[in-house]
Scaffold this motif. Structure first.
Motif, PDB file in Angstrom:
ATOM      1  N   LEU A 114       0.860  -1.183   0.000  1.00  0.00           N
ATOM      2  CA  LEU A 114       0.000   0.000   0.000  1.00  0.00           C
ATOM      3  C   LEU A 114       0.894   1.230   0.000  1.00  0.00           C
ATOM      4  CD1 LEU A 114      -2.497  -1.139   2.796  1.00  0.00           C
ATOM      5  CD2 LEU A 114      -2.733  -1.402   0.313  1.00  0.00           C
ATOM      6  N   LEU A 115       0.681   2.115  -0.961  1.00  0.00           N
ATOM      7  CA  LEU A 115       1.511   3.314  -1.094  1.00  0.00           C
ATOM      8  C   LEU A 115       0.683   4.549  -0.822  1.00  0.00           C
ATOM      9  CD1 LEU A 115       3.413   2.389  -4.382  1.00  0.00           C
ATOM     10  CD2 LEU A 115       4.057   1.887  -2.015  1.00  0.00           C
ATOM     11  N   HIS A 116       1.241   5.419  -0.007  1.00  0.00           N
ATOM     12  CA  HIS A 116       0.551   6.664   0.317  1.00  0.00           C
ATOM     13  C   HIS A 116       0.650   7.661  -0.832  1.00  0.00           C
ATOM     14  CE1 HIS A 116       4.307   8.841   0.892  1.00  0.00           C
ATOM     15  NE2 HIS A 116       4.758   7.791   1.565  1.00  0.00           N
ATOM     16  N   GLY A 117      -0.148   8.711  -0.749  1.00  0.00           N
ATOM     17  CA  GLY A 117      -0.153   9.761  -1.756  1.00  0.00           C
ATOM     18  C   GLY A 117       0.835  10.872  -1.436  1.00  0.00           C
ATOM     19  N   LEU A 118       0.718  11.960  -2.147  1.00  0.00           N
ATOM     20  CA  LEU A 118       1.670  13.072  -2.115  1.00  0.00           C
ATOM     21  C   LEU A 118       1.967  13.597  -0.716  1.00  0.00           C
ATOM     22  CD1 LEU A 118       3.410  15.134  -3.634  1.00  0.00           C
ATOM     23  CD2 LEU A 118       1.358  16.524  -3.913  1.00  0.00           C
ATOM     24  N   PHE A 119       0.977  13.824   0.096  1.00  0.00           N
ATOM     25  CA  PHE A 119       1.205  14.417   1.415  1.00  0.00           C
ATOM     26  C   PHE A 119       1.046  13.405   2.542  1.00  0.00           C
ATOM     27  CE2 PHE A 119      -0.229  17.994  -1.256  1.00  0.00           C
ATOM     28  CZ  PHE A 119       0.946  18.726  -1.218  1.00  0.00           C
ATOM     29  N   GLY A 120       1.116  12.105   2.213  1.00  0.00           N
ATOM     30  CA  GLY A 120       0.869  11.068   3.200  1.00  0.00           C
ATOM     31  C   GLY A 120       2.119  10.427   3.745  1.00  0.00           C
ATOM     32  N   PHE A 162       0.429 -10.574   3.575  1.00  0.00           N
ATOM     33  CA  PHE A 162       1.586  -9.934   4.178  1.00  0.00           C
ATOM     34  C   PHE A 162       1.587  -8.525   3.601  1.00  0.00           C
ATOM     35  CE2 PHE A 162       6.302  -9.087   3.972  1.00  0.00           C
ATOM     36  CZ  PHE A 162       6.436  -8.832   5.329  1.00  0.00           C
ATOM     37  N   VAL A 163       1.382  -7.538   4.435  1.00  0.00           N
ATOM     38  CA  VAL A 163       1.170  -6.161   3.985  1.00  0.00           C
ATOM     39  C   VAL A 163       2.433  -5.333   4.208  1.00  0.00           C
ATOM     40  CG1 VAL A 163      -0.307  -4.121   4.168  1.00  0.00           C
ATOM     41  CG2 VAL A 163      -1.265  -6.400   4.640  1.00  0.00           C
ATOM     42  N   LEU A 164       2.914  -4.718   3.141  1.00  0.00           N
ATOM     43  CA  LEU A 164       4.051  -3.802   3.187  1.00  0.00           C
ATOM     44  C   LEU A 164       3.527  -2.388   3.017  1.00  0.00           C
ATOM     45  CD1 LEU A 164       6.230  -5.764   0.655  1.00  0.00           C
ATOM     46  CD2 LEU A 164       6.728  -5.570   3.078  1.00  0.00           C
ATOM     47  N   VAL A 165       3.891  -1.512   3.955  1.00  0.00           N
ATOM     48  CA  VAL A 165       3.435  -0.124   3.866  1.00  0.00           C
ATOM     49  C   VAL A 165       4.654   0.781   4.070  1.00  0.00           C
ATOM     50  CG1 VAL A 165       1.736   1.567   4.632  1.00  0.00           C
ATOM     51  CG2 VAL A 165       1.264  -0.880   4.922  1.00  0.00           C
ATOM     52  N   PRO A 166       5.302   1.166   2.966  1.00  0.00           N
ATOM     53  CA  PRO A 166       6.497   1.997   3.098  1.00  0.00           C
ATOM     54  C   PRO A 166       6.165   3.488   3.183  1.00  0.00           C
ATOM     55  CG  PRO A 166       6.157   1.456   0.803  1.00  0.00           C
ATOM     56  CD  PRO A 166       5.084   0.724   1.584  1.00  0.00           C
ATOM     57  N   ASP A 167       7.098   4.211   3.775  1.00  0.00           N
ATOM     58  CA  ASP A 167       7.135   5.660   3.618  1.00  0.00           C
ATOM     59  C   ASP A 167       7.993   5.890   2.383  1.00  0.00           C
ATOM     60  OD1 ASP A 167       5.701   6.523   5.895  1.00  0.00           O
ATOM     61  OD2 ASP A 167       7.476   6.335   7.162  1.00  0.00           O
ATOM     62  N   LEU A 168       7.455   6.519   1.354  1.00  0.00           N
ATOM     63  CA  LEU A 168       8.248   6.819   0.168  1.00  0.00           C
ATOM     64  C   LEU A 168       9.316   7.853   0.509  1.00  0.00           C
ATOM     65  CD1 LEU A 168       5.350   6.963  -2.452  1.00  0.00           C
ATOM     66  CD2 LEU A 168       6.868   5.039  -1.904  1.00  0.00           C
ATOM     67  N   ARG A 169      10.321   7.977  -0.337  1.00  0.00           N
ATOM     68  CA  ARG A 169      11.391   8.942  -0.075  1.00  0.00           C
ATOM     69  C   ARG A 169      10.812  10.339   0.177  1.00  0.00           C
ATOM     70  NH1 ARG A 169      15.670   9.805  -4.370  1.00  0.00           N
ATOM     71  NH2 ARG A 169      15.923   7.568  -4.136  1.00  0.00           N
ATOM     72  N   ASN A 170      11.429  11.058   1.082  1.00  0.00           N
ATOM     73  CA  ASN A 170      11.026  12.415   1.468  1.00  0.00           C
ATOM     74  C   ASN A 170       9.683  12.450   2.191  1.00  0.00           C
ATOM     75  OD1 ASN A 170      13.389  13.239   0.207  1.00  0.00           O
ATOM     76  ND2 ASN A 170      12.355  13.787  -1.682  1.00  0.00           N
ATOM     77  N   HIS A 171       9.260  11.323   2.737  1.00  0.00           N
ATOM     78  CA  HIS A 171       8.000  11.234   3.488  1.00  0.00           C
ATOM     79  C   HIS A 171       8.238  10.431   4.766  1.00  0.00           C
ATOM     80  CE1 HIS A 171       6.471  12.109  -0.554  1.00  0.00           C
ATOM     81  NE2 HIS A 171       5.416  12.610   0.064  1.00  0.00           N
ATOM     82  N   PRO A 229       0.855   7.296  -5.778  1.00  0.00           N
ATOM     83  CA  PRO A 229       1.443   8.406  -6.531  1.00  0.00           C
ATOM     84  C   PRO A 229       2.191   7.974  -7.778  1.00  0.00           C
ATOM     85  CG  PRO A 229       2.791   7.907  -4.651  1.00  0.00           C
ATOM     86  CD  PRO A 229       1.538   7.068  -4.519  1.00  0.00           C
ATOM     87  N   LEU A 230       2.369   6.700  -7.990  1.00  0.00           N
ATOM     88  CA  LEU A 230       3.143   6.243  -9.134  1.00  0.00           C
ATOM     89  C   LEU A 230       2.319   6.143 -10.402  1.00  0.00           C
ATOM     90  CD1 LEU A 230       5.356   3.617  -7.339  1.00  0.00           C
ATOM     91  CD2 LEU A 230       5.826   6.005  -7.802  1.00  0.00           C
ATOM     92  N   ALA A 231       1.085   6.598 -10.362  1.00  0.00           N
ATOM     93  CA  ALA A 231       0.226   6.542 -11.539  1.00  0.00           C
ATOM     94  C   ALA A 231       0.789   7.364 -12.692  1.00  0.00           C
ATOM     95  CB  ALA A 231      -1.174   7.027 -11.189  1.00  0.00           C
ATOM     96  N   ALA A 232       1.632   8.326 -12.414  1.00  0.00           N
ATOM     97  CA  ALA A 232       2.175   9.200 -13.453  1.00  0.00           C
ATOM     98  C   ALA A 232       3.526   8.724 -13.979  1.00  0.00           C
ATOM     99  CB  ALA A 232       2.315  10.624 -12.906  1.00  0.00           C
ATOM    100  N   LEU A 233       3.910   7.513 -13.670  1.00  0.00           N
ATOM    101  CA  LEU A 233       5.192   6.993 -14.149  1.00  0.00           C
ATOM    102  C   LEU A 233       5.246   6.935 -15.663  1.00  0.00           C
ATOM    103  CD1 LEU A 233       5.712   3.931 -11.805  1.00  0.00           C
ATOM    104  CD2 LEU A 233       7.055   6.019 -11.838  1.00  0.00           C
ATOM    105  N   SER A 234       6.448   7.055 -16.176  1.00  0.00           N
ATOM    106  CA  SER A 234       6.632   6.813 -17.603  1.00  0.00           C
ATOM    107  C   SER A 234       6.372   5.336 -17.868  1.00  0.00           C
ATOM    108  CB  SER A 234       8.048   7.180 -18.026  1.00  0.00           C
ATOM    109  OG  SER A 234       8.963   6.230 -17.520  1.00  0.00           O
ATOM    110  N   ALA A 235       6.119   4.984 -19.097  1.00  0.00           N
ATOM    111  CA  ALA A 235       5.815   3.597 -19.445  1.00  0.00           C
ATOM    112  C   ALA A 235       6.952   2.659 -19.033  1.00  0.00           C
ATOM    113  CB  ALA A 235       5.537   3.486 -20.941  1.00  0.00           C
ATOM    114  N   GLY A 236       8.183   3.074 -19.247  1.00  0.00           N
ATOM    115  CA  GLY A 236       9.317   2.228 -18.902  1.00  0.00           C
ATOM    116  C   GLY A 236       9.454   2.005 -17.410  1.00  0.00           C
ATOM    117  N   ASP A 237       9.281   3.074 -16.619  1.00  0.00           N
ATOM    118  CA  ASP A 237       9.377   2.939 -15.171  1.00  0.00           C
ATOM    119  C   ASP A 237       8.244   2.089 -14.626  1.00  0.00           C
ATOM    120  OD1 ASP A 237      11.692   4.476 -14.868  1.00  0.00           O
ATOM    121  OD2 ASP A 237      10.511   6.327 -14.910  1.00  0.00           O
ATOM    122  N   LEU A 238       7.055   2.287 -15.155  1.00  0.00           N
ATOM    123  CA  LEU A 238       5.908   1.502 -14.721  1.00  0.00           C
ATOM    124  C   LEU A 238       6.120   0.031 -15.060  1.00  0.00           C
ATOM    125  CD1 LEU A 238       3.128   1.451 -13.455  1.00  0.00           C
ATOM    126  CD2 LEU A 238       2.151   1.948 -15.697  1.00  0.00           C
TER     127      LEU A 238
END
Length: 108
Positions: A19-25, A42-51, A88-97
């Motif tokens: 589960l990934l949080h959004g921009l201000f989460g 088994f649930v992984l819930v990371p804090d993305l970088r800068n969060h 927040p990764l919905a805006a990834l480029s095709a290659g990154d996605l």
């Protein structure tokens, strides 16, 4: 690649879900949901970088976030994810996605 802070819930032998949080989460946003899902996953819930409790770094673009997530999956020894909340990764480029989804059985 940064080593992300991650909260885990449930038994690591069960299918994994991230589960990934959004921009201000942060990972704390998913606590109640993660506890409920832990009965089946088994649930992984990371804090993305800068969060949250993850490291801060001036490079905060999507390719860097993908590298962080791939590192987390390797660190947690997650071979496949049954489902992935892309957040927040919905805006990834095709290659990154594609690099991320190669680790996912099915994306939601």
């Amino acid at each position: 690649m940064l080593k992300l802070h991650v909260r885990t819930y449930g038994d690591a032998t069960r299918p994994s879900i991230a589960l990934l949080h959004g921009l201000f989460g942060s990972s704390t946003n998913w606590g109640s949901v993660a506890r409920q899902l832990a009965a089946q996953y088994f649930v992984l819930v990371p804090d993305l970088r800068n969060h949250g409790q993850s490291p801060h770094h001036p490079d905060s673009d999507y390719p860097a976030m993908v590298d962080d997530l791939l590192g987390l999956l390797a660190q947690q020894r997650v071979a496949d994810l049954d489902q992935q909340a892309l957040g927040p990764l919905a805006a990834l480029s095709a290659g990154d996605l594609q690099r991320l989804l190669e680790r996912v059985d099915g994306a939601v």
